[in-house]
Design an enzyme around this catalytic site. Sequence first.
Site, mmCIF file in Angstrom:
data_model
loop_
_atom_site.group_PDB
_atom_site.id
_atom_site.type_symbol
_atom_site.label_atom_id
_atom_site.label_comp_id
_atom_site.label_asym_id
_atom_site.label_seq_id
_atom_site.Cartn_x
_atom_site.Cartn_y
_atom_site.Cartn_z
ATOM 1 N N LYS A 78 92.821 40.360 18.986
ATOM 2 C CA LYS A 78 93.049 40.554 17.559
ATOM 3 C C LYS A 78 93.154 42.047 17.256
ATOM 4 C CE LYS A 78 90.792 38.869 13.260
ATOM 5 N NZ LYS A 78 89.607 38.129 12.767
ATOM 6 N N SER A 153 90.803 34.388 9.526
ATOM 7 C CA SER A 153 91.695 35.510 9.600
ATOM 8 C C SER A 153 92.355 35.736 10.959
ATOM 9 C CB SER A 153 90.941 36.791 9.233
ATOM 10 O OG SER A 153 89.933 37.063 10.193
ATOM 11 N N SER A 177 86.468 32.790 10.833
ATOM 12 C CA SER A 177 87.789 33.335 11.177
ATOM 13 C C SER A 177 88.273 33.040 12.584
ATOM 14 C CB SER A 177 87.792 34.851 10.974
ATOM 15 O OG SER A 177 87.933 35.167 9.610
#
Lengths: 488, 96
Positions: A78, A153, A177
């Site tokens: 990420k 997310s 997330s």
Amino acid sequence: MSAADLTISAARAALDTGELRATELLEAVLERAALTEAQLHAYLTIDHEGARRAAVDADAAIAEGRAGALTGIPIAVKDNMVTRGLDTTCASQILAGWKPPYDGTAVARLKEAGAVIVGKTNLDEFAMGSSTENSAFGMTRNPWDITRVPGGSSGGSAAATAIGSALGAYGSDTGGSIRQPASLCGIVGMKPTYGLVSRYGLVAFASSLDQIGPFGRTVEDAVTLLEGVAGYDPHDHTSWPGEMPDFRGSLGRGVEGLRIGVVDELSGDGYEPAVIARFEEVLAALESAGAEIRRASLPSFELAVSTYYLVAPAECSANLARFDGVRYGLREPGETVEQMMAATRASGFGPEVTRRILLGTFALSAGYQDAFYGQAQKVRTITINEFEQAYESVDVLVSPTSPTVAFEVGERSEDPLAMYLSDVCTIPSNLAGHPSISVPAGTDPNGLPIGFQILAPALGEEVLFRVADAVETLVGRAEMPVLEEVAR
Amino acid sequence: MPIEIDIAHVARLARLGLDDDVLATYGAQLEVILEHAAKVQSLDTDGVEPTAHPLGLMNGFREDVARPSLDRAEVLAQAPDATDTHFRVPPALEQE
């Protein structure tokens, strides 16, 4: 079949026997990305050069018999995990073009292990959101239906793992997330016990909640990815200095004799019928396999979203004070340093981040801190106490991961509160610092994935993975999305 | 209970130089969110200790010895404005 469709375990076996080379595996994954990125936009940066170098090194290590579990495995991280010399943006204009001067601990461990980092995945700006629509560089779409969100997310990491533009990935989970996008994309996503993975080099959102964790297509792959990064780190004094749980030790043992508690508060209004139906089918299967199903009530879960939306923005408003146009990233002009900072921050942060900074600043401001942040921290204690009480009579707790399947792009983006309620099932584990996992549990009538969530006590990863593995065996491993629908 | 927010003051504390009309929109959204968040006040927390670290870890200590730090040139290369040795910013004090 493309090598991009292999699980990490299968790829490991093929690499070790010499049937497949790391360079070939990487090219298959890059080809998959080339086919799907125009539609999905899972990545913010693909590091072709760095990944190809790592793959060559991996082949050499394998040939010399120096291969570990992740040597030569193409994975994604990420874009809030810092990577030396490689753009790290947190999907924010305020960090556009930043090339960090160091590697975060998780990234450094992956490099030492010989993993091939394909690139940096898209996210909601600074990991704030549940749909990956809040990225300053354009949203990610769900590989099962490109009119829908992948969740967030960590939506880029979930989409890349699901479609095969990485064999697995890492994300961060502050309120769900990792688990919510895993659920919406039909893969496994896991949040470890707080402190098992170092947060050094994870750009901080809410420091007392943030935790790095893995995405895999199977439970075993998630275990392998977690093993690759877990462990105490002197750079992170909140990391766990004690013994690590045995993540792998109970895979394959089944659920005979285990007591599984169904959380009363995580069902009812707002839960789609298909989500409830799949959840109950899994429960029935677990019961047939020898588990005892009980009911559990944790009343403070009703306040979890409220608690979270005080704790997380308060900590975010403090953490994001560092983005001020002085040391890195964007700078807007100003006559004085304060004007420069105010102009930089107004222009560099997107709407959701701005909203949370304002919310957190208010919740910490004079006269309100005790009533909001202080009270929320006390509610966390009550939640932890309720968990402890529940675990006196059950080994794990279970719930749906998300009340709904993947929602339409734009459906919740105008209503912050509706978006926040997407995380109702996942937030309690963050408040308590406990491990939790989402495992695929079939689909709704439109073929959209549904996730089954398992929660365990702090450091209870062994039983967590044991139950997750049993669910995967009972339900059957999830299919991959149809490539032709996504390729363009 | 409705919560009133002096949004201009909050924005100043947060160093967010936003226009008044934009701030008014955020202010209205925050009031809705805070009304929901204020539900935490419904719970009796008398005598309950707040949780900061979920596993209850306390301060960590290390030996006070010098360690290598980040490379200065590499760090300064990422700054919007810098000399060979320092970050550079506009004046911190307003002119009289």
